[in-house]
Design an enzyme around this catalytic site. Sequence first.
Site, short mmCIF file in Angstrom:
data_model
loop_
_atom_site.label_atom_id
_atom_site.label_comp_id
_atom_site.label_asym_id
_atom_site.label_seq_id
_atom_site.Cartn_x
_atom_site.Cartn_y
_atom_site.Cartn_z
N HIS A 4 -11.95 -5.57 8.96
CA HIS A 4 -12.19 -5.06 6.85
C HIS A 4 -13.62 -4.52 6.76
CE1 HIS A 4 -9.53 -8.37 6.37
NE2 HIS A 4 -9.64 -8.55 5.24
N GLU B 42 0.87 -1.14 0.63
CA GLU B 42 0.17 -0.04 -0.23
C GLU B 42 0.73 1.41 -0.04
OE1 GLU B 42 -1.28 -2.90 1.59
OE2 GLU B 42 -2.88 -3.46 0.50
#
Lengths: 324, 314
Positions: free
Chosen positions: A128, A59
């Site tokens: 999540h 990321e």
Amino acid sequence: MKKNYAQLIKEALDESLEKDPSVFIIGEDIGKYGGCFGATRGLLEKYGPKRIIDTPMSEQAIVGLGIGAAINGLKPIVEIMFMDFMTLAYDQLFNHASIFCYLTHGEVNVPLVIRVAAGAGRGYGATHSKSIIAPLMHIPGIKIVAPYRNSDVKGLLKASIEDKNPVIFIENKNLYAIEEEEKGYPEFIPLGKAEVIRQGKDLLIITYSKSVKDCLDVAEAFEKKGISIEIIDLRTIKPLDMQTIKSSVKRIGKVLVVEEGYSECGISAEIIARINEECFYSLDSAIRRVCTMDVPIPSAPDLERKVLPTAERIEKEAWSIINE
Amino acid sequence: MDDLKIYEEICFIREFENKLSELFKRGLVGGTAHFCIGQEFIPAIISQYLTDEDFVTSTHRGHGHAISKRLDIKKFLAELMGKSAGYNHGMGGSQHVSSIKQNFIANGVSGGMIPIANGLAFANKYKNSNNVVVAFLGDGGFNEGYVSESLNLASVMDLPVLFVCENNHYAMSTPTSVGHSSEIIGKVKAYNIQCELVDENDFRKLDSVAKEFISQIRKKPQPFFIEVKTYRHCGHSKNDQNLYRDKEEEKFWMEKDALACLEKELLVSKKITGEGIQKIKGKIREKLDSLSEEIISRNSEREDFEVSANIYKD
Ligand SMILES: Cc1ncc(C[n+]2csc(CCOP(=O)(O)OP(=O)(O)O)c2C)c(N)n1
Ligand SMILES: [Mg+2]
């Protein structure tokens, strides 16, 4: 024709890619897989691997690549799979993307879009499901957009892509499948403008993203009891459209802020502080907020519901303000 | 390499750092600064092979990188002195001098520019340009996670970037022997990136490696990595006394000083005389003196400087 939220995102991406050769998309599993939620499906086939780029799981490196490419003349659209993983790229946002324009007096621009899926309600669990937007709101120099309505998502995404600044574009997972007849959707919606999407006079609810839906449901229920609720959909979270907020606060005087972010130091906390600073004397009662409880989000559906800003919790807080 | 030119460049950077140190003592520069004394040859040599269109990303120890990238010395010095005549109106300071016109960006997060250097290189490749990106980092910065991610990404995406790791054996007080599980170059090799180790300030080797790698990047987009084992003569930052360093080690490296070694070579080969050396250094000092006095003498009152401007680009 009926279209869902995800299709409208894809259309905005497709049209931007078509129009501007400097636009490219980069992220994890966005090519053949089409993105975790299918928003980029088919774009690899149409635009090829030069412009639709699958990356390893990295990321920070992906966001950093986006920043560098933006500085060097391209218009990157980075996809981060889940908002929870934005944390991995915070340094690139806090210490890099957001400082260059300011420090160079506007010479260095970072026209970068980061698309990211947020939101709970699907049992994905603590890592999540988060909508951790507030830390990003803390960064001077970043813009944050979080559309709710199908009629907004395409126009706001296109405006984000054309913007010359780093824009975090937040898509709540529960919205992707919402399908509606497409008619007269604006092609381009300027950033920084909230909208009163329901008019009322007894209570103002300020909210954004998927929570708009829950607030609308609550407002319907109250309507039957003769209480009218006004709803502001922020659409752009940063910069905040205080003008729209103030004009409703002044008219109504009772305010509830609803969001799926955490409560402590949240976006709602900021909005409440700003209302206090800018139009305290228009208030008839204390402002309240309904947020996700300050706990890691549980996975089991019944427990998850308990911590989220559900319609039941919104309704309860709305009553207490109205009865005050 | 043009020995004399490189010699003058190294001299210039060293004198610049000395001048800055003096300005600190006189209270004319604030904040902090990380001098690159002992490491000047690295940017001096690499920049020979760069054009104005090539990008350089720099670190906290970046004065040499900036000077070699041909930043205007007066604007650069004014920036370090916090003046509005500086590249960033004094808002950047020593660790954040950036100019898009010079294709130069620095940042104070160690290794933090490495992911961005990849992006600059990606854009060059995307535009079919053969411009190069040179990304400097230190041995300490190398240990940051994003550097590992970025080396892997540069390798799998064939990005036209040259990473230059200035391994001065310390990250502040932490020696590489303590901070690194294995040799840097071995880790880079594992990412399948072509790399070369330049040991003991070997400026001749650096010259040939840099020349070769940069010309290869221009021919075919791909990443390269040079590790230069070197040493800083000064403390980590302006107040550091180097109490953690071994005196024998310091002596060893002082004798390997690139400036002193090159000077000796030039004298032996009679390309320069002792008098010539004094002339070069005198001229540089004169220039730096007059530039700094000029900056000092200017009225530095800022009228109507809008500190909230340019947070966004319209
Ligand atoms: C991410 C980060 N952590 C810590 C620091 C504080 N710091 C500044 S320089 C430095 C050491 C850097 O070592 P190295 O990369 O080897 O560069 P050198 O100073 O030796 O040139 C540290 C710890 C920083 N600037 N950035
Ligand atoms: Mg070091």
